[in-house]
Design an enzyme around this catalytic site. Sequence first.
Site, mmCIF file in Angstrom:
data_model
loop_
_atom_site.group_PDB
_atom_site.id
_atom_site.type_symbol
_atom_site.label_atom_id
_atom_site.label_comp_id
_atom_site.label_asym_id
_atom_site.label_seq_id
_atom_site.Cartn_x
_atom_site.Cartn_y
_atom_site.Cartn_z
ATOM 1 N N THR A 16 4.857 1.959 -1.468
ATOM 2 C CA THR A 16 5.565 2.849 -0.544
ATOM 3 C C THR A 16 7.062 2.553 -0.469
ATOM 4 O O THR A 16 7.878 3.458 -0.343
ATOM 5 C CB THR A 16 4.946 2.723 0.866
ATOM 6 O OG1 THR A 16 3.566 3.058 0.787
ATOM 7 C CG2 THR A 16 5.621 3.652 1.856
ATOM 8 N N SER A 62 -3.464 0.081 -4.825
ATOM 9 C CA SER A 62 -4.912 0.217 -4.918
ATOM 10 C C SER A 62 -5.391 0.094 -6.364
ATOM 11 O O SER A 62 -6.563 -0.204 -6.617
ATOM 12 C CB SER A 62 -5.362 1.571 -4.356
ATOM 13 O OG SER A 62 -4.981 1.687 -3.011
ATOM 14 N N CYS A 281 -14.432 -15.219 8.982
ATOM 15 C CA CYS A 281 -13.462 -15.203 10.086
ATOM 16 C C CYS A 281 -12.035 -15.177 9.538
ATOM 17 O O CYS A 281 -11.739 -15.797 8.519
ATOM 18 C CB CYS A 281 -13.646 -16.421 10.970
ATOM 19 S SG CYS A 281 -15.287 -16.536 11.711
#
Length: 343
Positions: A16, A62, A281
Amino acid sequence: MSTSNPNILLIYTGGTIGMVKDFKTGALKAFDFKTLLDKIPEIQLLDCKIDTVSFKKPIDSSDMDPKYWIQIADIIEENYKNFDGFVVLHGSDTMSYTASALSFMLENLAKPVVFTGSQLPIGDLRTDAKENLITSIQVASLQEKGKPIIKEVCLYFEYKLYRANRTTKINAEHFQAFASLNYPDLAESGVHLKINNEYLFKPNIRKKFVVHKDLDKNIALIKVFPGISKTVFTSIFSIPNLKAVIIETYGAGNSTTKKWFIDILKENISKGIHIINITQCSGGSVMMGQYETSSELKRIGVISGKDITTEAAIGKLMYLLGQNISRKAFKTNYETSLRGEIN
């Protein structure tokens, strides 16, 4: 600290940050980074020389792949002697994966490699791209007595500089998109740029800079969940040429104690497949043996990923598999901090 005209190489891979809006169509498109000063004239105020290089075809993060990691490493290796620091512009979605992998690929790195990107395009009125880019270049330029202050792969985003292999993308919308939950920030940008020197990686700069490009992708990642079936678990281990599996377990490295689960792991370890235990976690560490539910994993030879992130666990695994080392050396190396990736 000084920034006495260092040479900085800006490497644009895609993402971006390098996009501008086509006013006719409204679509985003990559702009020519040779015109960078036109887009961000403030860069001229930085006390450094900037050269740019771009991927021939910018890659959406991606679509990022280890072959592009090698391409980035190649660019750094080819230009290492001529530049004092490197800034890599990358899409934010897989930035932590790429930056973590590069930390292992670039051994004995004695210069800064700063990854950055943005949530909004560089041409957008409210963009975060300008601050991220300007401060990343400034960080890469920091020197003391003519030598770089930062000597590691790091990631800069929204006023924070992190060790790259400690980062995870935590938000798809906020400007504060990344976090380093198991390691302190390396620097913070406010009215002043505050460097936390005690947390910086300190490599042996007498050793020769080495770039590792042999990465082995024959790995799998399994996130355990309540109800995971024997069929699903077994199918992963039937993948041809599989060499290692990362298992994301609960809490401090705990998993089901069902016999079939342990038997599958034990059987595959005996076949020479490396099994790595990391926690689901975001923060905290695997501590096998602390609870009964992880004691059996430790006993059968599962490797502890300690407090490594998933992103760094993958990069480290591909790197170590590419080293063709013995099984014993592999376990020792994986459980050892090579680039500050684990405590």
